[in-house]
Structures are given as C-alpha cells and as structure tokens.
Design an enzyme around this catalytic site. Structure first.
Site, PDB file in Angstrom:
ATOM      1  N   ASP A  16     -16.224 -44.748  33.828  1.00 53.75           N
ATOM      2  CA  ASP A  16     -15.172 -44.314  34.759  1.00 53.75           C
ATOM      3  C   ASP A  16     -13.898 -43.897  34.017  1.00 53.75           C
ATOM      4  OD1 ASP A  16     -14.047 -43.754  37.178  1.00 53.75           O
ATOM      5  OD2 ASP A  16     -13.698 -45.828  37.759  1.00 53.75           O
ATOM      6  N   HIS A  74     -15.251 -35.053  32.250  1.00 54.23           N
ATOM      7  CA  HIS A  74     -16.687 -35.364  32.373  1.00 54.23           C
ATOM      8  C   HIS A  74     -17.435 -34.923  31.120  1.00 54.23           C
ATOM      9  CE1 HIS A  74     -15.992 -36.618  36.386  1.00 54.23           C
ATOM     10  NE2 HIS A  74     -15.874 -35.427  36.933  1.00 54.23           N
ATOM     11  N   LEU A 129     -34.716 -48.999  22.487  1.00 57.41           N
ATOM     12  CA  LEU A 129     -33.720 -49.209  23.543  1.00 57.41           C
ATOM     13  C   LEU A 129     -34.189 -48.563  24.849  1.00 57.41           C
ATOM     14  CD1 LEU A 129     -30.630 -49.834  24.368  1.00 57.41           C
ATOM     15  CD2 LEU A 129     -30.197 -47.466  23.723  1.00 57.41           C
TER      16      LEU A 129
HETATM   17  C1  IPE Z   1     -17.919 -45.377  39.648  1.00 62.42           C
HETATM   18  O1  IPE Z   1     -16.811 -44.595  39.504  1.00 62.42           O
HETATM   19  C2  IPE Z   1     -19.159 -44.545  39.610  1.00 62.42           C
HETATM   20  C3  IPE Z   1     -19.451 -43.943  38.333  1.00 62.42           C
HETATM   21  C4  IPE Z   1     -18.814 -44.129  37.217  1.00 62.42           C
HETATM   22  C5  IPE Z   1     -20.583 -43.071  38.322  1.00 62.42           C
HETATM   23  P1  IPE Z   1     -15.994 -44.081  40.776  1.00 62.42           P
HETATM   24  O2  IPE Z   1     -14.830 -43.348  40.247  1.00 62.42           O
HETATM   25  O3  IPE Z   1     -16.894 -43.348  41.688  1.00 62.42           O
HETATM   26  O4  IPE Z   1     -15.579 -45.444  41.440  1.00 62.42           O
HETATM   27  P2  IPE Z   1     -14.447 -45.742  42.512  1.00 62.42           P
HETATM   28  O5  IPE Z   1     -14.609 -44.746  43.621  1.00 62.42           O
HETATM   29  O6  IPE Z   1     -13.130 -45.585  41.821  1.00 62.42           O
HETATM   30  O7  IPE Z   1     -14.708 -47.144  42.918  1.00 62.42           O
HETATM   31  C1  IPE Z   2     -16.246 -41.160  36.310  1.00 68.84           C
HETATM   32  O1  IPE Z   2     -15.007 -40.596  36.172  1.00 68.84           O
HETATM   33  C2  IPE Z   2     -17.340 -40.143  36.469  1.00 68.84           C
HETATM   34  C3  IPE Z   2     -17.987 -40.180  37.785  1.00 68.84           C
HETATM   35  C4  IPE Z   2     -17.706 -40.957  38.759  1.00 68.84           C
HETATM   36  C5  IPE Z   2     -19.060 -39.254  37.963  1.00 68.84           C
HETATM   37  P1  IPE Z   2     -14.125 -40.217  37.430  1.00 68.84           P
HETATM   38  O2  IPE Z   2     -14.396 -38.806  37.788  1.00 68.84           O
HETATM   39  O3  IPE Z   2     -14.330 -41.183  38.534  1.00 68.84           O
HETATM   40  O4  IPE Z   2     -12.678 -40.353  36.835  1.00 68.84           O
HETATM   41  P2  IPE Z   2     -11.392 -40.925  37.559  1.00 68.84           P
HETATM   42  O5  IPE Z   2     -11.722 -42.279  38.075  1.00 68.84           O
HETATM   43  O6  IPE Z   2     -11.057 -39.971  38.652  1.00 68.84           O
HETATM   44  O7  IPE Z   2     -10.363 -40.966  36.485  1.00 68.84           O
HETATM   45 MG    MG Z   3     -13.400 -42.929  39.016  1.00 66.44          MG
END
Ligand code: IPE
Ligand code: IPE
Ligand code: MG
Length: 266
Positions: free
Chosen positions: A42, A59, A153
C-alpha cells in the site's frame, strides 16, 4: 529509569535501526525466520502524488519493491510470501486506474515469470480469478504454469482478493461436501475450514507487513492472521526495499509469541 524512559529509549533505538544490509542480516537468526510473510503493498498513490506524478507511476514503482522482496525471501529461504495486489474493494477506483493495474499485472507476469522460475519461486494467484478479463486470466495461467516446479518459495499473489469472499467460498465448498455426504457436520473443525481457503496446505503467516502507516487489514487474510505478528511502517510501498524488509524481520524476531499462554519462565 522508569518504564516510560525505557520504552522511549527503545523507540529511539528502533527508529535509528541501521540501514546496513550485512549488519541487519547478522542480527537475524536463520533458524527463527518466519515461515510465511504477508505484505499489503500500500501507498503507491501517495508516493507518486508526493512527487507530482500520476498515481500510476507509484504502481509501476511498486513492482520494483515486489521484485526485491520476492528475491530476498527466496535468498533467505522464507518458504511462503503473500502479497496483496488488488482487493475486491479496489473495483471502486476509477476505471482508468483499474485498467492500468490489470495491464500492469499482465506485464509483470510476462516480464518476471522466467526470473521467478530461475529462482525457484512458485506463483499461486489467490482471489476470485474467474471474473477477470481473458487477458488477465491468461497471464495468471501462464505465470502459474511457468513457475509450477518452484521449490524455494511459494508466492501467493492476491488478485481480486477479499478475505470475506474467501471465507464465503470456503463455506460454500464445505456445505456442498456435507450435502453430498462426503463430510459430516460434526467433523467440521478449524483444520477443515483452513483446508478450504485459497491458502490451503500453507502455514498461516507469522508476520504481516503493513506499509504506508495504516492500522487496518483492508480485508486481507482475516482467518489466517489470527495469531500473526503485525509490523506497521510509515514507509510507502515503492520505497520499501531490501533494507526495510530486513528491518521488519529483525523486529519480528524480537517479539515473544505467546498464543494465549504465558511469558516464558513464568
Ligand atoms: C489495500 O490497499 C489493498 C491492496 C494493497 C491491494 P487499499 O489502499 O485498497 O486499502 P484501504 O482502502 O486504504 O483500506
Ligand atoms: C496500493 O497503493 C495499490 C493498490 C491498492 C492496488 P494505493 O493505490 O492504495 O496507494 P495509496 O494508498 O492511495 O497511497
Ligand atoms: Mg491505499
């Protein structure tokens, strides 16, 4: 010094933990490494926005972090790594971002499968994969097929994954077995439930790494994380690399796991 003083000195020492890879490795006890590490990848969007880039750049950069963490897990002989890539809730995002993420996965599968195979990594995609578009399903099939023989792994990539759906799917599968007479209701126990999850046959995670400073599970591995040690770090996923992973492992080895029992020696 009072308890407060000890706690704050320890906090400062932890915050100052070295970034020297060899020193960090020397602090690890190879016989007590986690058997399974789970990571919520995240913070990609925040990483990009902080630098004035579109979220998609974050990403893209996040893929490099995944590559490093997978390589190091294999190097250290950690048997299982689970990485959360796309949740069942992520469909709430703008369509362009979703398309980008799906294409990024396809790209990852195409570019990384040979290295994964070479390093003995076996990929297992966990999630509701049936509903994904054909090019994504094909990438999953190819990635799992290419890496089928990996013995170092197991890499669980959570794509269209939601823990509540995983539990619903397990309940359905168990119910069908009861209806068809293959399973008696009185024989349903924790092992039976575990055996019907996407992670069946694998140990539960010993360590969960939660980057980007959020204190929530975001619907990841709810059943499997019952006794997992949590490591929350403010580092955003694209900045998470080998050093941060080693630091998390050092922290993990300092924890005392009691599983409802008492502290050792009491
Ligand atoms: C959690 O991240 C899901 C992934 C990393 C794939 P999110 O960005 O979707 O989580 P929330 O919405 O902040 O809880
Ligand atoms: C995690 O990064 C990737 C996915 C959930 C796919 P985010 O896109 O949620 O990044 P933030 O939380 O907005 O910084
Ligand atoms: Mg996020």
């Amino acid at each position: 010094m009072g308890l407060k003083g000890i706690v704050s000195r320890r906090r400062i020492a932890e915050a100052k933990m070295t970034r020297d890879e060899d020193v960090l490795k020397s602090r690890l006890d190879p016989s007590r490494l986690p058997r399974h590490v789970a990571v919520i990848m995240d913070g990609n969007g925040r990483w990009a926005l902080k630098r004035g880039f579109p979220r998609t750049v974050g990403h893209q950069k996040g893929v490099d972090s995944l590559r490093e963490v997978v390589r190091l897990s294999a190097e250290l002989n950690i048997p299982v790594l689970s990485a959360y890539a796309f949740s069942t809730e992520n469909w709430r995002r703008p369509p362009e971002e979703i398309t980008f993420l799906m294409d990024l996965f396809v790209d990852y599968a195409g570019k990384e499968s040979e290295e994964l195979k070479r390093n003995g990594v076996k990929v297992r995609v966990i999630g509701r994969v049936e509903g994904l578009s054909p090019h994504v399903s094909e990438a999953i099939r190819m990635l799992e097929e290419t890496t089928r023989g990996g013995r170092v792994l197991v890499l669980n990539l959570a794509v269209n994954y939601g823990a509540r759906w995983e539990i619903v799917d397990a309940v359905k599968a168990i119910t069908e077995k009861v209806w068809s007479g293959k399973l008696k209701p009185e024989d349903i126990d924790e092992t039976v439930v575990s055996d019907h999850l996407y992670t069946s046959g694998l140990p539960d995670p010993d360590l969960l790494i939660r980057p980007a400073g959020e204190f929530r599970l975001s619907n990841f591995l709810l059943w499997q994380l019952a006794y997992t040690e949590f490591y929350v770090t403010p580092v955003l996923w694209p900045d998470f690399g080998r050093v941060e992973f080693l630091q998390a492992l050092v922290h993990y080895q300092r924890r005392e796991r009691r599983y409802g029992g008492l502290k050792r020696g009491l």
